[in-house]
Design a protein around this motif. Structure first.
Motif, PDB file in Angstrom:
ATOM      1  N   GLY A   1       8.910   0.845   6.631  1.00 61.93           N
ATOM      2  CA  GLY A   1       9.633   1.515   5.553  1.00 61.93           C
ATOM      3  C   GLY A   1      10.472   0.613   4.678  1.00 61.93           C
ATOM      4  O   GLY A   1      10.653   0.878   3.483  1.00 61.93           O
ATOM      5  N   GLN A   2      10.996  -0.485   5.227  1.00 61.60           N
ATOM      6  CA  GLN A   2      11.854  -1.379   4.450  1.00 61.60           C
ATOM      7  C   GLN A   2      11.093  -2.590   3.905  1.00 61.60           C
ATOM      8  O   GLN A   2      11.678  -3.423   3.215  1.00 61.60           O
ATOM      9  N   ALA A   3       9.821  -2.707   4.227  1.00 70.27           N
ATOM     10  CA  ALA A   3       9.036  -3.869   3.790  1.00 70.27           C
ATOM     11  C   ALA A   3       8.496  -3.636   2.383  1.00 70.27           C
ATOM     12  O   ALA A   3       7.769  -2.673   2.148  1.00 70.27           O
ATOM     13  N   GLU A   4       8.824  -4.533   1.452  1.00 70.32           N
ATOM     14  CA  GLU A   4       8.313  -4.395   0.092  1.00 70.32           C
ATOM     15  C   GLU A   4       6.841  -4.789  -0.003  1.00 70.32           C
ATOM     16  O   GLU A   4       6.107  -4.291  -0.849  1.00 70.32           O
ATOM     17  N   ARG A   5       6.423  -5.708   0.892  1.00 66.70           N
ATOM     18  CA  ARG A   5       5.027  -6.126   0.933  1.00 66.70           C
ATOM     19  C   ARG A   5       4.601  -6.163   2.392  1.00 66.70           C
ATOM     20  O   ARG A   5       5.221  -6.855   3.202  1.00 66.70           O
ATOM     21  N   ALA A   6       3.574  -5.423   2.707  1.00 68.80           N
ATOM     22  CA  ALA A   6       3.149  -5.335   4.109  1.00 68.80           C
ATOM     23  C   ALA A   6       1.632  -5.328   4.208  1.00 68.80           C
ATOM     24  O   ALA A   6       0.934  -4.841   3.311  1.00 68.80           O
TER      25      ALA A   6
ATOM     26  N   ARG B   1       4.102   1.057 -11.368  1.00 64.68           N
ATOM     27  CA  ARG B   1       2.847   1.276 -10.657  1.00 64.68           C
ATOM     28  C   ARG B   1       1.913   0.081 -10.850  1.00 64.68           C
ATOM     29  O   ARG B   1       1.307  -0.414  -9.894  1.00 64.68           O
ATOM     30  N   GLU B   2       1.813  -0.376 -12.068  1.00 68.24           N
ATOM     31  CA  GLU B   2       0.914  -1.491 -12.361  1.00 68.24           C
ATOM     32  C   GLU B   2       1.318  -2.739 -11.580  1.00 68.24           C
ATOM     33  O   GLU B   2       0.463  -3.481 -11.088  1.00 68.24           O
ATOM     34  N   ASP B   3       2.621  -2.970 -11.460  1.00 70.13           N
ATOM     35  CA  ASP B   3       3.103  -4.123 -10.715  1.00 70.13           C
ATOM     36  C   ASP B   3       2.766  -3.982  -9.229  1.00 70.13           C
ATOM     37  O   ASP B   3       2.327  -4.942  -8.582  1.00 70.13           O
ATOM     38  N   ALA B   4       2.943  -2.776  -8.684  1.00 67.43           N
ATOM     39  CA  ALA B   4       2.621  -2.541  -7.271  1.00 67.43           C
ATOM     40  C   ALA B   4       1.130  -2.720  -7.011  1.00 67.43           C
ATOM     41  O   ALA B   4       0.725  -3.292  -5.991  1.00 67.43           O
ATOM     42  N   VAL B   5       0.296  -2.254  -7.925  1.00 68.71           N
ATOM     43  CA  VAL B   5      -1.156  -2.410  -7.780  1.00 68.71           C
ATOM     44  C   VAL B   5      -1.530  -3.893  -7.827  1.00 68.71           C
ATOM     45  O   VAL B   5      -2.368  -4.360  -7.043  1.00 68.71           O
ATOM     46  N   ARG B   6      -0.896  -4.635  -8.740  1.00 68.76           N
ATOM     47  CA  ARG B   6      -1.162  -6.075  -8.826  1.00 68.76           C
ATOM     48  C   ARG B   6      -0.811  -6.779  -7.508  1.00 68.76           C
ATOM     49  O   ARG B   6      -1.586  -7.590  -6.987  1.00 68.76           O
ATOM     50  N   ILE B   7       0.343  -6.432  -6.945  1.00 65.33           N
ATOM     51  CA  ILE B   7       0.760  -7.023  -5.672  1.00 65.33           C
ATOM     52  C   ILE B   7      -0.231  -6.659  -4.575  1.00 65.33           C
ATOM     53  O   ILE B   7      -0.632  -7.495  -3.759  1.00 65.33           O
ATOM     54  N   GLY B   8      -0.644  -5.387  -4.567  1.00 63.97           N
ATOM     55  CA  GLY B   8      -1.613  -4.943  -3.561  1.00 63.97           C
ATOM     56  C   GLY B   8      -2.923  -5.701  -3.654  1.00 63.97           C
ATOM     57  O   GLY B   8      -3.495  -6.116  -2.637  1.00 63.97           O
TER      58      GLY B   8
ATOM     59  N   LEU C   1      -1.451 -15.496   3.677  1.00 63.29           N
ATOM     60  CA  LEU C   1      -0.351 -14.706   3.142  1.00 63.29           C
ATOM     61  C   LEU C   1       0.940 -15.513   3.074  1.00 63.29           C
ATOM     62  O   LEU C   1       1.177 -16.412   3.885  1.00 63.29           O
ATOM     63  N   LYS C   2       1.811 -15.122   2.137  1.00 63.52           N
ATOM     64  CA  LYS C   2       3.105 -15.784   1.999  1.00 63.52           C
ATOM     65  C   LYS C   2       4.061 -15.298   3.097  1.00 63.52           C
ATOM     66  O   LYS C   2       3.885 -14.206   3.659  1.00 63.52           O
ATOM     67  N   PRO C   3       5.115 -16.067   3.391  1.00 58.48           N
ATOM     68  CA  PRO C   3       6.034 -15.733   4.489  1.00 58.48           C
ATOM     69  C   PRO C   3       6.791 -14.420   4.296  1.00 58.48           C
ATOM     70  O   PRO C   3       7.262 -13.836   5.278  1.00 58.48           O
ATOM     71  N   ASP C   4       6.915 -13.942   3.039  1.00 60.10           N
ATOM     72  CA  ASP C   4       7.697 -12.720   2.820  1.00 60.10           C
ATOM     73  C   ASP C   4       6.894 -11.440   3.081  1.00 60.10           C
ATOM     74  O   ASP C   4       7.406 -10.332   2.895  1.00 60.10           O
ATOM     75  N   VAL C   5       5.665 -11.576   3.531  1.00 64.05           N
ATOM     76  CA  VAL C   5       4.821 -10.401   3.812  1.00 64.05           C
ATOM     77  C   VAL C   5       4.978 -10.006   5.280  1.00 64.05           C
ATOM     78  O   VAL C   5       4.856 -10.844   6.178  1.00 64.05           O
ATOM     79  N   ASP C   6       5.279  -8.735   5.525  1.00 64.49           N
ATOM     80  CA  ASP C   6       5.382  -8.205   6.884  1.00 64.49           C
ATOM     81  C   ASP C   6       3.960  -7.902   7.369  1.00 64.49           C
ATOM     82  O   ASP C   6       3.292  -7.011   6.834  1.00 64.49           O
ATOM     83  N   VAL C   7       3.490  -8.632   8.383  1.00 61.73           N
ATOM     84  CA  VAL C   7       2.112  -8.499   8.860  1.00 61.73           C
ATOM     85  C   VAL C   7       2.113  -7.867  10.249  1.00 61.73           C
ATOM     86  O   VAL C   7       2.851  -8.299  11.146  1.00 61.73           O
ATOM     87  N   ARG C   8       1.291  -6.855  10.440  1.00 59.43           N
ATOM     88  CA  ARG C   8       1.155  -6.195  11.741  1.00 59.43           C
ATOM     89  C   ARG C   8      -0.325  -6.148  12.130  1.00 59.43           C
ATOM     90  O   ARG C   8      -1.198  -6.008  11.265  1.00 59.43           O
TER      91      ARG C   8
ATOM     92  N   VAL D   1      -2.846  -2.442   2.877  1.00 62.38           N
ATOM     93  CA  VAL D   1      -1.692  -3.162   2.334  1.00 62.38           C
ATOM     94  C   VAL D   1      -0.780  -2.146   1.665  1.00 62.38           C
ATOM     95  O   VAL D   1      -1.238  -1.124   1.137  1.00 62.38           O
ATOM     96  N   LEU D   2       0.505  -2.428   1.709  1.00 63.86           N
ATOM     97  CA  LEU D   2       1.521  -1.535   1.159  1.00 63.86           C
ATOM     98  C   LEU D   2       2.429  -2.366   0.269  1.00 63.86           C
ATOM     99  O   LEU D   2       2.878  -3.451   0.675  1.00 63.86           O
ATOM    100  N   ALA D   3       2.695  -1.888  -0.950  1.00 68.87           N
ATOM    101  CA  ALA D   3       3.472  -2.692  -1.891  1.00 68.87           C
ATOM    102  C   ALA D   3       4.401  -1.836  -2.727  1.00 68.87           C
ATOM    103  O   ALA D   3       4.051  -0.726  -3.140  1.00 68.87           O
ATOM    104  N   THR D   4       5.595  -2.361  -2.973  1.00 63.29           N
ATOM    105  CA  THR D   4       6.534  -1.787  -3.930  1.00 63.29           C
ATOM    106  C   THR D   4       6.681  -2.760  -5.084  1.00 63.29           C
ATOM    107  O   THR D   4       6.790  -3.980  -4.870  1.00 63.29           O
ATOM    108  N   GLY D   5       6.686  -2.245  -6.311  1.00 61.98           N
ATOM    109  CA  GLY D   5       6.817  -3.098  -7.483  1.00 61.98           C
ATOM    110  C   GLY D   5       7.746  -2.489  -8.511  1.00 61.98           C
ATOM    111  O   GLY D   5       8.291  -1.386  -8.317  1.00 61.98           O
ATOM    112  N   LEU D   6       7.923  -3.170  -9.617  1.00 60.41           N
ATOM    113  CA  LEU D   6       8.779  -2.668 -10.687  1.00 60.41           C
ATOM    114  C   LEU D   6       8.164  -1.448 -11.367  1.00 60.41           C
ATOM    115  O   LEU D   6       8.873  -0.619 -11.944  1.00 60.41           O
TER     116      LEU D   6
END
Length: 418
Positions: free
Chosen positions: A359-364, A396-403, A333-340, A389-394
């Motif tokens: 809640g504030q993590a765009e990619r988790a 729905r399609e963008d969020a699914v791609r990130i996920g 994973l890239k460094p900007d991903v919040d991993v738990r 995995v949890l993702a916010t995107g521009l």
């Protein structure tokens, strides 16, 4: 003086921040079934079976005499009917037993929809195998299932006498007593998350799913591309449905199949949706259903006049590794991903651990399996226990791609079952 409510059950109970809002929460739960960190958000915790109305009344009655509750609410399916009975017993505003029962019993629901000329679907209450066989001969491909089922359990498509008989026997073997058969609804499944106050219903979010061949949802994403084509009809149908079941207030989650003839009601619930949907709605539409669950009925927040427009896309995807024994889990994973990670050897008491903290993590990414753990086959939603995995995107399609990218970067090395 603070408002006071009783909340029955929940995994997790959606009461984070209640004290800061001036709300005193008495949590009614079964001992050992709630996470200890939730206690800090409560006035107190009392123990009772959450599906037993008499037991709940027994523990709440003395507290209600001392200082009356403003509301008694739940957002868990198990406690829907029992909480409805408790609401009626104390004469409070809320989800009544009548409403809870209509939403849970799919036969009663279909009867009500037919009475209101809403979402026509052929169905029959099945009491013997011949009922199912006759129905299939009349309507073709159908679905035989529990009339009070949840979590995609025991759903059996059938299209001839042999498959109808086999489906009936499977439900008998599972000791299912209350059974319904419905015409098979062809099309994508979408849902509408709403909130009601004083019987005014506000549709808020609309989502779609990816699922396996057992109808188990392993991804939820919003705002639904599929639903947009039918959004006006879906919103109107949702409000008519909630009027029909006499929902007074609170959150609701209604699922539809988008058939070639238009949307058809699949089921509805007077509660917050599962699988993290309220968090997706917050990210995509800007309204916090978890907060509204507490504040709108108490008059702390006002129910908006109009449905919000989406401002982003959001998706949650569960890991569905090959069933078997975990040898190790590798992350790329890239460094900007919040991993738990959950603690090895511990089974979380909540379905989605860390959800509020992320809640504030765009990619988790949340990993729930460790070396030596067993990964079950995906037979029900309850089997989504390997993490998510949890993702916010521009969009729905963008969020699914990130996920999808996040899932591809997590590798469960599994020793398959023999």
């Amino acid at each position: 003086m603070n408002k006071r409510i009783a909340v029955v059950g929940g995994r997790p109970a959606p009461i984070h921040g209640a004290k800061e809002l001036g709300i005193d929460v008495v949590l009614v739960h079964q001992e050992g079934d709630y996470e200890q960190e939730i206690v800090a958000h409560c006035e107190r915790v009392v123990h009772a079976r959450i599906d037993d109305a008499e037991a709940i009344i027994k523990v709440l009655e003395p507290l209600h005499r001392e200082r009356p509750f403003d509301r008694i609410i739940t957002t868990t399916e198990v406690a829907g009917e029992s909480t409805g009975k408790v609401v009626d017993h104390f004469g409070l505003t809320g989800v009544s037993y009548k409403t809870a029962r209509l939403l849970k019993d799919k036969v009663a629901m279909r009867e009500l929809l037919a009475k209101h000329d809403l979402s026509p679907v052929a169905y029959r209450h099945v009491t013997r195998a011949q009922d199912a066989i006759t129905f299939v001969k009349q309507h073709g491909k159908s679905v035989l299932k529990p009339a009070e089922g949840v979590a995609s359990l025991h759903i059996h498509p059938c299209d001839d006498e042999a498959s109808a008989t086999q489906a009936w026997q499977a439900l008998q073997d599972a000791d299912v007593k209350h059974i319904i058969i419905e015409e098979y609804l062809e099309g994508p499944v979408v849902s509408v998350d709403s909130f009601s106050f004083k019987r005014r219903h506000l549709p808020i979010g609309y989502s779609q799913y990816r699922m396996n061949d057992k109808y188990v949802e392993w991804e939820v994403s919003t705002p639904s591309t599929e639903a947009k084509k039918w959004l006006k009809e879906l919103k109107e149908m949702t409000c008519r449905l909630l009027d029909a079941v006499e929902l007074e207030e609170g959150p609701s989650h209604s699922e539809f199949v988008l058939t070639p003839k238009g949307p058809r009601v699949l089921e509805s619930h007077a509660r917050l949706a599962g699988s993290g949907a309220p968090e997706l709605v917050r990210r995509a539409f800007g309204l916090d259903l978890n907060r509204m669950f507490l504040t709108v009925p108490l008059g702390i927040d006002t129910l908006p006049e109009v449905s919000p427009e989406p401002k982003a896309g959001a998706a949650i995807q569960f890991f569905v590794p090959t069933p078997g024994k975990v040898k190790k889990v590798e992350l790329d994973l890239k460094p900007d991903v919040d991993v738990r990670h959950t603690r090895q050897g511990e089974t979380p008491l909540v379905f989605l651990p860390f959800l509020f903290e992320l809640g504030q993590a765009e990619r988790a990414v949340v990993i729930q399996k460790h070396e030596g753990d067993q990964i079950p086959p995906l037979d029900t939603v309850a089997d989504c226990v390997s993490g998510y995995v949890l993702a916010t995107g521009l969009s729905r399609e963008d969020a699914v791609r990130i996920g999808d990218e996040l899932v591809e970067a997590v590798h469960f090395i599994v020793e398959p079952k023999a």
